[in-house]
Structure formats: C-alpha cells, structure tokens
Design an enzyme around this catalytic site. Structure first.
Site, PDB file in Angstrom:
ATOM      1  N   HIS A  79       0.700  -0.233  -9.607  1.00  0.00           N
ATOM      2  CA  HIS A  79      -0.331  -1.473  -8.834  1.00  0.00           C
ATOM      3  C   HIS A  79      -0.688  -2.701  -9.838  1.00  0.00           C
ATOM      4  O   HIS A  79      -2.086  -2.140 -10.622  1.00  0.00           O
ATOM      5  CB  HIS A  79      -1.021  -0.129  -9.035  1.00  0.00           C
ATOM      6  N   GLU A  99      -2.037   7.768  -5.966  1.00  0.00           N
ATOM      7  CA  GLU A  99      -1.932   6.601  -6.782  1.00  0.00           C
ATOM      8  C   GLU A  99      -3.604   6.979  -7.138  1.00  0.00           C
ATOM      9  O   GLU A  99      -3.676   6.754  -8.860  1.00  0.00           O
ATOM     10  CB  GLU A  99      -1.468   5.109  -6.585  1.00  0.00           C
ATOM     11  N   ARG A 114       1.148  -0.957   0.069  1.00  0.00           N
ATOM     12  CA  ARG A 114      -0.238  -0.343   0.382  1.00  0.00           C
ATOM     13  C   ARG A 114       1.154   0.737  -0.291  1.00  0.00           C
ATOM     14  O   ARG A 114       1.842   1.139   0.611  1.00  0.00           O
ATOM     15  CB  ARG A 114      -1.123   0.233   1.063  1.00  0.00           C
TER      16      ARG A 114
HETATM   17  P1  NAD Z   1      -2.274 -10.660   4.388  1.00  0.00           P
HETATM   18  O1  NAD Z   1      -3.358 -10.872   5.322  1.00  0.00           O
HETATM   19  O2  NAD Z   1      -1.853 -12.489   4.577  1.00  0.00           O
HETATM   20  O3  NAD Z   1      -0.928 -10.940   5.268  1.00  0.00           O
HETATM   21  C1  NAD Z   1      -0.627  -9.194   5.903  1.00  0.00           C
HETATM   22  C2  NAD Z   1       0.221  -9.373   7.088  1.00  0.00           C
HETATM   23  O4  NAD Z   1       0.529  -8.859   7.891  1.00  0.00           O
HETATM   24  C3  NAD Z   1       0.001 -10.748   7.779  1.00  0.00           C
HETATM   25  O5  NAD Z   1       0.240 -11.689   8.335  1.00  0.00           O
HETATM   26  C4  NAD Z   1      -0.472  -9.479   9.246  1.00  0.00           C
HETATM   27  O6  NAD Z   1      -0.908 -10.428  10.891  1.00  0.00           O
HETATM   28  C5  NAD Z   1       1.367  -8.651   8.945  1.00  0.00           C
HETATM   29  N1  NAD Z   1       0.931  -7.269   9.908  1.00  0.00           N
HETATM   30  C6  NAD Z   1      -0.837  -6.865  10.334  1.00  0.00           C
HETATM   31  N2  NAD Z   1      -0.186  -6.220  10.918  1.00  0.00           N
HETATM   32  C7  NAD Z   1       1.151  -5.915  11.099  1.00  0.00           C
HETATM   33  C8  NAD Z   1       2.114  -4.750  11.471  1.00  0.00           C
HETATM   34  N3  NAD Z   1       1.820  -3.634  12.439  1.00  0.00           N
HETATM   35  N4  NAD Z   1       3.423  -5.370  11.657  1.00  0.00           N
HETATM   36  C9  NAD Z   1       3.453  -6.060  11.049  1.00  0.00           C
HETATM   37  N5  NAD Z   1       2.757  -6.520   9.769  1.00  0.00           N
HETATM   38  C10 NAD Z   1       2.002  -6.834   9.796  1.00  0.00           C
HETATM   39  O7  NAD Z   1      -2.278 -10.112   3.815  1.00  0.00           O
HETATM   40  P2  NAD Z   1      -1.339 -10.763   2.052  1.00  0.00           P
HETATM   41  O8  NAD Z   1      -2.657 -11.236   0.982  1.00  0.00           O
HETATM   42  O9  NAD Z   1      -0.491 -10.990   1.827  1.00  0.00           O
HETATM   43  O10 NAD Z   1      -1.484  -8.620   1.622  1.00  0.00           O
HETATM   44  C11 NAD Z   1      -0.416  -8.271   1.218  1.00  0.00           C
HETATM   45  C12 NAD Z   1      -0.360  -6.535   1.222  1.00  0.00           C
HETATM   46  O11 NAD Z   1      -0.637  -6.143  -0.445  1.00  0.00           O
HETATM   47  C13 NAD Z   1      -1.888  -6.230   1.472  1.00  0.00           C
HETATM   48  O12 NAD Z   1      -2.033  -4.375   1.716  1.00  0.00           O
HETATM   49  C14 NAD Z   1      -2.550  -5.959   0.042  1.00  0.00           C
HETATM   50  O13 NAD Z   1      -3.406  -4.700  -0.350  1.00  0.00           O
HETATM   51  C15 NAD Z   1      -1.481  -6.065  -0.813  1.00  0.00           C
HETATM   52  N6  NAD Z   1      -1.803  -6.091  -2.089  1.00  0.00           N
HETATM   53  C16 NAD Z   1      -1.393  -5.530  -3.024  1.00  0.00           C
HETATM   54  C17 NAD Z   1      -1.652  -6.121  -5.055  1.00  0.00           C
HETATM   55  C18 NAD Z   1      -0.929  -4.984  -5.945  1.00  0.00           C
HETATM   56  O14 NAD Z   1      -1.593  -5.441  -6.743  1.00  0.00           O
HETATM   57  N7  NAD Z   1       0.376  -4.422  -5.401  1.00  0.00           N
HETATM   58  C19 NAD Z   1      -2.026  -6.436  -4.796  1.00  0.00           C
HETATM   59  C20 NAD Z   1      -2.803  -7.266  -3.460  1.00  0.00           C
HETATM   60  C21 NAD Z   1      -2.234  -7.371  -2.514  1.00  0.00           C
END
Ligand code: NAD
Length: 337
Positions: free
Chosen positions: A294, A262, A233
């Site tokens: 993105h 963005e 993000r």
């Molecule tokens: P997920 O929920 O499986 O994993 C997120 C992890 O972050 C979890 O393990 C959680 O415990 C951890 N977390 C929460 N708070 C935290 C903190 N303060 N410090 C450290 N870790 C913390 O999510 P995901 O499916 O792995 O997605 C991760 C990110 O990728 C999300 O923000 C999502 O929006 C982004 N994403 C981006 C795209 C893209 O096209 N660029 C696509 C999909 C997802």
C-alpha cells in the site's frame, strides 16, 4: 488545538510538522483501536489513517475524553462508524483528493516491472546472475488494457496506457469521461471488459457492487494470460480465486499494492514475525506476482498535500469556519487511500 496523531511513521511526523499551523502535535506510534483509545484522552482532535479502527466503542471513549474532531489523513472513511460519531457529537473530516498522479504513476510502474520481470532481474543481478532465461516480457504497445473506474486515478492510467504506450484501452465506469472517449477509449460493461482485455487495472472504489469484481467466474471468462493490477482496494479481488487462477496458469501475472486482509500486515515491519495468513504467503510464492504494501500514494508531493489539507481541516474546525471536507453520517462506503 491539541492533536493526538495515531499510527505515526517517520514520514507523517516530517510532513505534518512542516504543514502545522500552530497546533500542538502529539505523535503516537500505536494504531487507534479499543486498546489504545485511552491514549487520546484529553486531546480535542485525533488524527488517524486507513487502518485505525474507529468503531462505536472507540469513538465513545474518545468523546468521553474530550475529543471533538476526528481528522482522517486519507480519503476513505470506511473505518469510521459515522452514525456513532454523529450521535456522540464528533465531527469527522478527511482528505478527499491528493495527487492522483502518485497512484497512477505507481500503477504503471508496477505493471511494467511485472511485465518486464524487473523485480526478478534486480534480485538476480545482486547475485551476479546475468542470465536472461525466464525474464522474457511482453510489449505494452498493441495490447488491450482495461481500466475499471475512470475517476481521478483511473483516467490518468487510461490516458498513459493509450497515449504513452499505444495500448487499445477499454474502460468501465458508471460515468463516462468525455476526454477519454475523445482519445478513443471505449466504454463497455465490466463483464465485457474482463472478457476482452489482456491487462486489467482496477481503480473503482470498494462498494457492495464492486466487491470481488475479480472472482472465479470473471477469471474463468477472461483471456488466457490475463494480467491483473490492483492499486485500489484489496477486496475488489477474491484472493482465493486469484490463487486458483494463478495455479491453473489462466492468470499470466498479478501486481498488487492492496490486499483484502492487509490491515493485519501492511505498514509494519514484520520481518521477524511469523505470518499466519497462508493465502497471502501462497500469493508471494508465485514468480509472476508482485506485491507492494500500500505504497502507491507515497510520494513527497502526495504526503505534503495530505498534511496541508489535514492541517487546514483542523484549523477550519478550530476557527469555526465551514468545513469543506466534512464527512457526514449519510456518507456510504467510500474509497480508501
Ligand atoms: P474517484 O472517486 O476519483 O474514481 C473512482 C471511479 O470509480 C469514479 O469514476 C466512479 O464513477 C467509478 N465507479 C464507481 N462505482 C463503479 C463501478 N461499480 N464500476 C466501475 N466504476 C465505478 O477515486 P480515485 O481518487 O480515482 O481513487 C480510486 C481508488 O484508488 C479508490 O478505491 C482509492 O481508495 C484508491 N487509492 C489507493 C491508494 C494507494 O495508495 N494504493 C491511494 C489513493 C487512492
């Protein structure tokens, strides 16, 4: 059901049509906001993506026009006023997970392209410039990489860096992944991680705790030449501080698929427009910055999976079946993908 699909691109049309389960799909190009909400009038379901704006006024307009279901074709729902939706009797569903491999693989691709100057080499070769000066990279093998957030995507990135490239991997998360621990990944606090790594890749959701986790203080304490990758993000990084860190040469490289502001830029062809975001434009001038719009999620597998889950969510609602992917009003700030 009659479904208005906002912000449609060619790939949405293709994959949603292929996954359609007999619904009447109306593809609309505009993004959903206060100006375009009237286009949703008369549609029982409205399907939206990350940059559509579903505030209380937009939702009230949709509800008044007969909409009963908001179907998000993404994981995050921070662009929806969930309290207003509940009060208006609107049901909200989403796609909580789709191919973490798509995002993890893109993350590693960005890191490698940046680190080995592939984006610059490609531009040179097109001009018949085969000189190698300025293209010296670094081996990934043996470097210390940090992964903040080891959920679905971060765990795959950590595993790839550790087992695929032989990096030393540090991780930071509120919950530790036993499989990563078993392969020798070491969990530390975000502060310690940022002080000890050569490369940091961000995979935590955006919450009040993680907003600007990369800020001037963190950059100041980091190792010289830190490489930062963000496919999570945009607002995890304070972009002002990032630009300052690049100018001072403290930061060695930056690869971004997301950007704080963005919403006004990404997913559109602005090649004939004047971009007014000076900070973003400054970012693009650095030779050691690589930005994509993105697109980490954009694989055939992920798009098919998003379309299938979206259509299944809508069919479940239409048939009165339990909604596995419902987002209720209690949901806090969420990831967005
Ligand atoms: P997920 O929920 O499986 O994993 C997120 C992890 O972050 C979890 O393990 C959680 O415990 C951890 N977390 C929460 N708070 C935290 C903190 N303060 N410090 C450290 N870790 C913390 O999510 P995901 O499916 O792995 O997605 C991760 C990110 O990728 C999300 O923000 C999502 O929006 C982004 N994403 C981006 C795209 C893209 O096209 N660029 C696509 C999909 C997802």
């Amino acid at each position: 059901m009659r479904i208005a699909i906002f912000g449609t691109k060619g790939y949405d049309r293709h994959f949603l049509s292929a996954a359609n389960q007999g619904h009447e799909l109306h593809f609309l190009e505009p993004r959903l906001d206060a100006d375009t909400a009237s286009l949703g009038e008369g549609f029982e379901a409205v399907c939206v993506f990350v940059n559509d704006r579903l505030d209380a006024a937009v939702l009230a307009k949709l509800a008044a026009g007969g909409t009963r279901l908001i179907a998000l074709r993404c994981a995050g729902y921070n662009n929806v006023d969930l309290v207003a939706a509940a009060e208006l009797g609107l049901t909200v569903v989403r796609v909580p997970a789709y191919s973490p491999h798509a995002v993890a693989e893109f993350t590693v691709a960005l890191l490698m392209a940046l680190d080995r100057r592939i984006h610059r080499a490609w531009a040179r070769v097109r001009e018949n410039n085969f000189a190698l000066d300025g293209l010296i990279g670094r081996n990934l093998h043996g470097r210390v990489a940090g992964v903040i957030g080891t959920g679905r995507i971060g765990a795959l990135v950590a595993r790839t860096l550790k087992l695929g490239f032989g990096c030393e991997v540090l991780a930071s998360d509120v919950a530790q992944d036993p499989e990563l621990l078993a392969m020798g990944v070491r969990y530390v606090s975000p502060r310690d991680l940022l002080e000890q790594v050569d490369i940091v890749s961000l995979h935590c959701p955006l919450t009040p705790d993680t907003r600007h986790i990369i800020n001037a203080d963190a950059i100041g304490r980091a190792r010289d030449g830190l490489v930062i990758v963000n496919t999570s993000r945009g607002a995890l990084i304070d972009t002002q501080a990032l630009v300052a860190g690049l100018k001072s040469r403290k930061i060695g490289g930056v690869a971004l698929d997301v950007y704080e502001q963005e919403a006004d830029l990404f997913f559109e062809d602005l090649s004939n427009e004047i971009i007014e975001d000076d900070l973003f434009q400054r970012l693009l001038t650095f030779p050691n910055v690589l930005v994509t719009g993105h697109q980490a999620f954009l694989t055939e597998e992920a798009l098919a999976s998003i379309a299938e889950t979206t259509m299944a969510n809508i069919s479940d609602f239409a048939a009165g079946r339990p909604l596995a992917n419902r987002v209720d009003r209690q949901a806090a700030i969420a990831p967005r993908g």
